[in-house]
Write a protein that holds these residues in place. Sequence first.
Motif, PDB file in Angstrom:
ATOM      1  N   ALA A  15       0.825  -1.207   0.000  1.00 26.74           N
ATOM      2  CA  ALA A  15       0.000   0.000   0.000  1.00 26.74           C
ATOM      3  C   ALA A  15       0.861   1.259   0.000  1.00 26.74           C
ATOM      4  O   ALA A  15       0.554   2.241  -0.699  1.00 26.74           O
ATOM      5  CB  ALA A  15      -0.916  -0.006   1.218  1.00 26.74           C
ATOM      6  N   LYS A  16       1.957   1.232   0.752  1.00 23.33           N
ATOM      7  CA  LYS A  16       2.852   2.387   0.791  1.00 23.33           C
ATOM      8  C   LYS A  16       3.554   2.584  -0.550  1.00 23.33           C
ATOM      9  O   LYS A  16       3.772   3.720  -0.981  1.00 23.33           O
ATOM     10  CB  LYS A  16       3.873   2.200   1.909  1.00 23.33           C
ATOM     11  N   ALA A  17       3.888   1.477  -1.220  1.00 19.66           N
ATOM     12  CA  ALA A  17       4.507   1.568  -2.541  1.00 19.66           C
ATOM     13  C   ALA A  17       3.538   2.157  -3.561  1.00 19.66           C
ATOM     14  O   ALA A  17       3.922   2.963  -4.425  1.00 19.66           O
ATOM     15  CB  ALA A  17       4.983   0.194  -2.993  1.00 19.66           C
ATOM     16  N   GLU A 129      15.096   0.246  11.973  1.00 15.44           N
ATOM     17  CA  GLU A 129      14.876  -0.739  10.910  1.00 15.44           C
ATOM     18  C   GLU A 129      13.717  -0.267  10.038  1.00 15.44           C
ATOM     19  O   GLU A 129      12.591  -0.124  10.525  1.00 15.44           O
ATOM     20  CB  GLU A 129      14.557  -2.108  11.508  1.00 15.44           C
ATOM     21  N   VAL A 130      14.003   0.009   8.774  1.00 16.25           N
ATOM     22  CA  VAL A 130      12.972   0.477   7.852  1.00 16.25           C
ATOM     23  C   VAL A 130      12.880  -0.484   6.674  1.00 16.25           C
ATOM     24  O   VAL A 130      13.841  -1.198   6.351  1.00 16.25           O
ATOM     25  CB  VAL A 130      13.260   1.909   7.357  1.00 16.25           C
ATOM     26  N   GLU A 131      11.717  -0.500   6.030  1.00 17.43           N
ATOM     27  CA  GLU A 131      11.517  -1.472   4.964  1.00 17.43           C
ATOM     28  C   GLU A 131      10.555  -0.924   3.916  1.00 17.43           C
ATOM     29  O   GLU A 131       9.681  -0.104   4.208  1.00 17.43           O
ATOM     30  CB  GLU A 131      10.970  -2.778   5.542  1.00 17.43           C
ATOM     31  N   ARG A 134      11.139  -2.863  -1.784  1.00 16.45           N
ATOM     32  CA  ARG A 134      12.469  -3.026  -2.387  1.00 16.45           C
ATOM     33  C   ARG A 134      13.443  -3.727  -1.456  1.00 16.45           C
ATOM     34  O   ARG A 134      14.488  -4.190  -1.899  1.00 16.45           O
ATOM     35  CB  ARG A 134      13.029  -1.652  -2.761  1.00 16.45           C
ATOM     36  N   GLY A 135      13.116  -3.807  -0.165  1.00 17.63           N
ATOM     37  CA  GLY A 135      14.014  -4.434   0.797  1.00 17.63           C
ATOM     38  C   GLY A 135      14.065  -3.644   2.091  1.00 17.63           C
ATOM     39  O   GLY A 135      13.346  -2.651   2.266  1.00 17.63           O
ATOM     40  N   SER A 136      14.926  -4.079   3.008  1.00 15.36           N
ATOM     41  CA  SER A 136      15.033  -3.433   4.318  1.00 15.36           C
ATOM     42  C   SER A 136      16.439  -2.900   4.534  1.00 15.36           C
ATOM     43  O   SER A 136      17.399  -3.324   3.885  1.00 15.36           O
ATOM     44  CB  SER A 136      14.671  -4.422   5.433  1.00 15.36           C
ATOM     45  N   ASP A 156       8.678   5.447  -0.001  1.00 15.98           N
ATOM     46  CA  ASP A 156       7.940   4.178   0.023  1.00 15.98           C
ATOM     47  C   ASP A 156       8.296   3.315   1.225  1.00 15.98           C
ATOM     48  O   ASP A 156       7.880   2.159   1.313  1.00 15.98           O
ATOM     49  CB  ASP A 156       8.190   3.388  -1.262  1.00 15.98           C
ATOM     50  N   GLU A 157       9.054   3.873   2.211  1.00 11.93           N
ATOM     51  CA  GLU A 157       9.502   3.089   3.352  1.00 11.93           C
ATOM     52  C   GLU A 157       8.638   3.322   4.583  1.00 11.93           C
ATOM     53  O   GLU A 157       8.078   4.410   4.782  1.00 11.93           O
ATOM     54  CB  GLU A 157      10.957   3.426   3.693  1.00 11.93           C
TER      55      GLU A 157
END
Length: 310
Positions: A15-17, A129-131, A134-136, A156-157
């Motif tokens: 949803a954030k993406a 820690e963010v994600e 695309r990855g963390s 988008d994180e």
Amino acid sequence: MEFLRPADWGEALAAKAEHPSAVPLAGGTDVMVEINFDHRRPEYLLDLNRIAELGEWQTDTEYVRLGASVSYTRIMESLSTELSGLALAGHTVGSPQIRNRGSVGGNLGAASPAGDSHPALLAAGSEVEVESVRGSRRIPVEEFFTGVKRNALAEDELIRAVHIKKASGPQQFSKVGTRNAMVIAVCAFGIALHPDTRTVRTGIGSAAPTPVRARAAEDFLDAALEEGGFWDSGKTLPPSLAAEFATLASGACNPIDDVRGSAKYRRHAVSVMARRTLGWTWESYRAGHTGGTGGTGHNGHTPEGDASCV
């Protein structure tokens, strides 16, 4: 305003993406105030309350991995030993209702220079820690704040957790405000002794565009404690050493004049808080070093909102 309500972390990242402007909502202690006063009108709200893992934590030998939605109340009740400085800071956050809803993840996301958790996170040693889809990645907390209410998150994180070093020695937090409760900090100071590495870390809030560490003060104290054999002897710190530490801590500030206090007052207050919290933590270290019970120092209390201390 559209309301997005993902059922799990994967859905939240998707949803954030898809909607990078979506504003995360968990405790709502900052976001809802801004919306209610019409200071902010986001196109999308991203409700994270259904994602149980964000309200959980795990510990290992060195760190606590604190889910982004763990409330201050739960930190105070369950992690006051492992995260003693953060628990003390939690006691100064708003009212019991705010502490039941507010979280470290939300405080970090808001990135206010006056965020109550920030000095404690800086002093303890933490990574965010963010994600995204695309990855963390993990961002050292001192690199997370990029400006007034700005942070290092990509659009988008989302913040998933905070990795905080467990207390290996006494920690303290002090805050000056215009009254004793439910008040934004005029300025704040956190300190943590790390006997395992023979280092001291600090955190300053509401005295610069971002929360900062007093690195020159830390370097001075690290050298003085080592050269003077204080870690091994546990002897009393001379007043001149504490005074120099306080002066250097004040020098790390870059405050402004505003309705809550002048720049001159903030520098002075940080100096006083630095000297006093160093005294409390060192006396607690000495008590443990000589066979006492140790603890957080100053009977575990912090002068929350104690303008009289300066």
